[in-house]
Write an enzyme that holds these catalytic residues in place. Structure first.
Site, PDB file in Angstrom:
ATOM      1  N   THR A  26      40.847  42.934  31.568  1.00  0.00           N
ATOM      2  CA  THR A  26      42.180  43.542  31.537  1.00  0.00           C
ATOM      3  C   THR A  26      42.556  43.890  30.105  1.00  0.00           C
ATOM      4  OG1 THR A  26      42.923  42.395  33.517  1.00  0.00           O
ATOM      5  CG2 THR A  26      44.626  43.042  31.965  1.00  0.00           C
ATOM      6  N   HIS A 173      37.126  42.211  43.673  1.00  0.00           N
ATOM      7  CA  HIS A 173      37.554  41.062  42.874  1.00  0.00           C
ATOM      8  C   HIS A 173      38.030  39.939  43.804  1.00  0.00           C
ATOM      9  CE1 HIS A 173      39.141  38.610  39.798  1.00  0.00           C
ATOM     10  NE2 HIS A 173      39.809  39.495  39.078  1.00  0.00           N
ATOM     11  N   ASN A 176      39.134  34.297  40.275  1.00  0.00           N
ATOM     12  CA  ASN A 176      40.188  34.049  39.282  1.00  0.00           C
ATOM     13  C   ASN A 176      41.606  33.912  39.823  1.00  0.00           C
ATOM     14  OD1 ASN A 176      38.012  34.189  37.613  1.00  0.00           O
ATOM     15  ND2 ASN A 176      38.473  36.197  36.758  1.00  0.00           N
ATOM     16  N   TYR A 178      43.243  35.476  42.262  1.00  0.00           N
ATOM     17  CA  TYR A 178      43.977  36.618  42.808  1.00  0.00           C
ATOM     18  C   TYR A 178      43.884  36.621  44.342  1.00  0.00           C
ATOM     19  CZ  TYR A 178      44.363  37.548  37.915  1.00  0.00           C
ATOM     20  OH  TYR A 178      44.657  37.397  36.583  1.00  0.00           O
ATOM     21  N   ASN A 233      45.017  30.478  36.991  1.00  0.00           N
ATOM     22  CA  ASN A 233      46.038  30.911  37.949  1.00  0.00           C
ATOM     23  C   ASN A 233      46.350  29.830  38.995  1.00  0.00           C
ATOM     24  OD1 ASN A 233      46.815  33.426  36.905  1.00  0.00           O
ATOM     25  ND2 ASN A 233      45.022  34.436  37.798  1.00  0.00           N
TER      26      ASN A 233
END
Ligand code: PHB
Length: 357
Positions: A26, A173, A176, A178, A233
């Site tokens: 990112t 994805h 992580n 998400y 996260n």
């Protein structure tokens, strides 16, 4: 002769010139969610990677969770990405688009005041990055069962957009913390329908998303990223080894080209001890390892058949010509943390390549 980082490898029928991938990162330089000329330069500079995996691109407006991240769901974004892929291809590179839905790692500011969505209404500990700075995460809204096909369609549509933008493939994805990872793990998924409970149920959304994307663009153009030990996260699972052995086998059954595994925890200590070799044994395709590799460790991992490819994040960020530098044992540019997220060309496209010689 045995393989190393600098040997070619085939992904979905395409020959990559080396086994070094640029990991998705990112960079928050896409105002209005549309890729810019600066991003064209940045990716083209790094085309010597065997494979570039772009920064996460949200699959829908619902999927956004950070400022100035690019999307891959409307025509303006496709036109922007087309310039990126055109330039990478002109420089001899291959590039996959990472398909991203942030789920609960977002904020109502991005959704007209509405709550971000997640498998269950469980708040992440921590703060969201918004256009007005850091704000506490909110308790997300649990997706209705009837909304789940729409999530699958978001990924399918994004894969179609990625093909329109001339990407060589996509990376789903599922890492992580998400949305797809939130479904996989029992710390964030407490549903009692077909998408929660057993490991098979928690992996159902990832399976359906992967099958839809494979159906849309072909298995050889699809990779999936997972992060079995990453606690980033505020994500956790009571039995990650069993979960991710299952996920690897399930993804193997879909015939996808590669499994990309974040083998470390971005928050320091891994949240559990997981044997990556065991996960890899469940997946018959190309395995791509990520996390703290350098030339020595990467070559050893390939030679000892612990991985087929290695992805490099920060080293590629600060060294556009990383493959050449590693091959020549040349010194590496140091990365400047202050310019990782957002800003202009500084710390983005101004890291020097080695002098031509
Ligand atoms: C981040 O923006 O910090 C970020 C985004 C995607 C990831 C990991 C970290 O997979």
């Amino acid at each position: 002769m045995s393989s190393d980082l600098f040997s070619p490898v085939y992904i979905g029928g395409s020959e990559l010139s080396n086994r070094m991938a640029m990991a998705p990162m990112t960079r928050n330089r896409a105002p209005e969610t549309i890729p810019t000329e600066l991003m064209v330069t940045y990716y083209a500079q790094r085309a010597a990677a065997g494979l570039i995996i772009t920064e996460g691109a949200q699959v829908s407006e619902q999927g956004i969770g950070y400022p100035a991240t690019p999307g891959i769901h409307n025509d303006a974004q496709v036109q922007g990405w087309k310039k990126v892929t055109g330039s990478v291809h002109a420089h001899g590179g291959h590039v996959f688009c990472q398909l991203w839905h942030c789920g609960r790692i977002s904020h109502p500011d991005y959704h007209g005041g509405a709550l971000p969505v997640a498998p269950s209404a469980i708040r992440a500990d921590g703060q969201a990055f918004t256009y007005e700075g850091l704000k506490d995460f909110v308790t997300p809204r649990a997706l209705e069962l009837t909304e789940i096909p729409g999530i699958v369609e978001q990924f399918r549509h994004a894969a179609t957009c990625a093909m329109q933008a001339d990407f060589d493939g996509v990376e789903i994805h599922a890492a992580n913390g998400y949305l797809l990872d939130q479904f996989l793990r029992d710390g964030t998924n407490q549903r009692n329908d077909a998408y929660g409970g057993s490991i098979g149920n928690r992996a159902r959304l990832l399976r359906e998303v992967t099958e839809a994307v494979v159906d849309e663009i072909g298995a050889g153009k699809v990779g999936v990223r997972i992060s079995p030990v990453n606690a980033f996260n505020d994500i956790r699972d009571s039995d990650p080894q069993t979960l991710f052995n299952h996920v690897a086998g399930m993804l193997g059954d879909t015939g996808i080209a590669y499994l990309h595994t974040v083998e470390v925890s971005m928050t320091g200590e891994p949240d559990a001890s997981v044997d990556m070799a065991e996960i890899r044994r469940h997946f018959p395709g190309i395995y791509m390892a990520n996390g703290g590799y350098d030339k020595t460790r990467g070559n050893a991992a390939i030679r000892e058949n612990r991985t087929d490819m290695v992805s490099f994040g920060v080293p590629f960020l600060s060294n556009p010509d990383l493959p050449r530098r590693l091959r020549q044992d040349a010194p590496l540019n140091e990365a400047d943390q202050a310019t990782f997220y957002g800003g202009d060309a500084h710390g983005y496209t101004d890291y020097p390549a080695l002098e031509a010689s």
